[in-house]
Enzyme design. Structure first.
Site, PDB file in Angstrom:
ATOM      1  N   SER A 198      11.905  -8.333  -1.657  1.00 52.85           N
ATOM      2  CA  SER A 198      11.609  -6.912  -1.786  1.00 52.85           C
ATOM      3  C   SER A 198      11.631  -6.473  -3.253  1.00 52.85           C
ATOM      4  O   SER A 198      10.804  -6.925  -4.038  1.00 52.85           O
ATOM      5  CB  SER A 198      12.607  -6.116  -0.931  1.00 52.85           C
ATOM      6  OG  SER A 198      12.203  -4.773  -0.784  1.00 52.85           O
ATOM      7  N   ASP A 293       5.669  -4.464   8.201  1.00 51.98           N
ATOM      8  CA  ASP A 293       6.271  -4.106   6.922  1.00 51.98           C
ATOM      9  C   ASP A 293       5.389  -3.088   6.213  1.00 51.98           C
ATOM     10  O   ASP A 293       4.191  -3.339   6.012  1.00 51.98           O
ATOM     11  CB  ASP A 293       6.415  -5.365   6.061  1.00 51.98           C
ATOM     12  CG  ASP A 293       7.096  -5.119   4.728  1.00 51.98           C
ATOM     13  OD1 ASP A 293       7.443  -3.959   4.427  1.00 51.98           O
ATOM     14  OD2 ASP A 293       7.274  -6.090   3.977  1.00 51.98           O
ATOM     15  N   HIS A 323       9.966  -6.086   7.492  1.00 51.81           N
ATOM     16  CA  HIS A 323      10.587  -6.182   6.181  1.00 51.81           C
ATOM     17  C   HIS A 323      12.091  -6.411   6.349  1.00 51.81           C
ATOM     18  O   HIS A 323      12.723  -5.849   7.229  1.00 51.81           O
ATOM     19  CB  HIS A 323      10.357  -4.872   5.416  1.00 51.81           C
ATOM     20  CG  HIS A 323      10.749  -4.924   3.984  1.00 51.81           C
ATOM     21  ND1 HIS A 323       9.877  -5.311   2.995  1.00 51.81           N
ATOM     22  CD2 HIS A 323      11.917  -4.638   3.362  1.00 51.81           C
ATOM     23  CE1 HIS A 323      10.489  -5.257   1.824  1.00 51.81           C
ATOM     24  NE2 HIS A 323      11.731  -4.859   2.018  1.00 51.81           N
TER      25      HIS A 323
END
Length: 351
Positions: A198, A293, A323
């Site tokens: 991320s 995501d 995610h």
């Protein structure tokens, strides 16, 4: 839902609040499927049922709406403690310091029993605002052990106390320190990779780009796990998956505004690596995206841009997962398979 199953779910949630995810995933598979509810299908993908159950449980837990950074960090630590499971035992785990952009940073070196000469400099996720060495400890242990490499996790400085590009400059300094001290760390300087999840994936992408732009040692591999690579543009996946999953649209904007309070900085490639004009000469890349995501589309776009620039790219698209799934190291099924695919690639690339 069947009242008996609903009561079972609520009692299990209570156990999760007190302990960890183990009570849920100890239930028989058929029971877990019924607790998860009807399959969730969006944009041609079906959410993994194990994840869907987790999302349903998350909806019953106390509200974790972000207010200030201190509370958000505490909440993130608590959630990761619930999902971490029993820490994987390694040969040794050592606390140390590495060079940052302005002074020393905390770091943690993971050495598995079967360690080769490769090293992954790991930059944790958390929107550049939350996360630390502990929130990603279990993931780093699994990567080190299953890939047979050393992992150096770096505690870079966080926003809003240290806004952009502080985290990026810390990441660059820590990576170059790792290459310079490779022999001290027991690794081959030619086998030092950089990666993260991320926001950490964003920082890893910046390190790789700046290694070319500033002419310092290039990573052997960049590992971008559902990375945030564009803080300016907006793509359809933000609308498709921006609510009721593990990363929301509200989260994205909150993180962005804390990391880049000055909007004029957001188009700079040191913040939005997808917006770099030239991607040629970058190291081999492993990039993963998740079907559920909000950041999916920008990750896919970056993978294609790298390929167009002649970069060697392996793109793993985990279309049934959301995610944040790599932190869910205790989950069975598609989540475990994705983690295995990651460590298998790292074992091959860094040995």
């Amino acid at each position: 839902m069947n009242p008996r199953l609903d009561a079972l779910l609520r009692s299990t949630v209570s156990a999760v609040q007190a302990n960890a995810l183990t009570p849920i995933y100890a239930l028989p598979t058929a029971v877990r499927r019924r607790l998860a509810g009807a399959p969730l299908q969006i944009d041609g993908n079906t959410l993994d049922p194990e994840i869907q159950l987790l999302v349903r449980v998350n909806g019953l837990l106390p509200d974790t709406t972000k207010s200030d950074a201190t509370k958000a960090r505490a909440s993130f630590r608590s959630v990761n403690k619930l999902i971490a499971g029993h820490p994987r035992e390694l040969l040794r785990v050592t606390e140390l310091t590495v060079r940052g952009a302005d002074g020393q940073l905390g770091a943690r070196l993971y050495v598995p029993r079967n360690a080769g000469r490769g090293l992954l400099v790991f930059l944790h996720g958390g929107g550049w605002v939350v996360g630390d060495l502990d929130t990603h400890d279990s993931l780093c242990r699994v990567i080190a052990d299953d890939a047979g490499i050393r992992v150096l996790s770096v505690d870079y400085r966080l926003a809003p106390e240290a806004p952009a590009p502080t985290a990026a400059e810390d990441a660059i300094a820590a990576f170059t320190w790792a290459v310079e001290h490779a022999e001290d760390l027991g690794v081959d300087p030619a086998l030092v990779a950089v990666g993260g999840d991320s926001a950490g994936g964003n920082l890893a992408a910046v390190v790789a780009q700046q290694s070319v732009a500033r002419d310092f040692a290039r990573p052997a591999l960049q590992v971008l796990l559902y990375p945030a690579v564009d803080l300016v543009g907006r793509r359809p996946s933000r609308d498709l998956f921006g609510e009721n999953l593990l990363l929301t649209e509200e989260d994205i904007l909150w993180y962005r505004d804390h990391y880049t309070p000055d909007p004029l900085l957001r188009p700079d490639p040191v913040v939005s690596p997808l917006l770099a004009k030239d991607l040629t000469g970058l190291p081999p890349t492993l990039i993963t995206t998740s079907g559920f995501d909000p950041l999916r589309d920008e990750g896919v776009e970056y993978a294609e841009a790298l390929k167009s620039a002649g970069v060697e790219v392996t793109h793993l698209a985990h279309n049934t997962l959301p995610h944040g799934h790599y932190n869910l190291v205790t989950l069975p099924g598609a989540t475990a398979a994705a983690l295995t695919a990651l460590t298998t690639h790292l074992r091959t690339a860094l040995h």
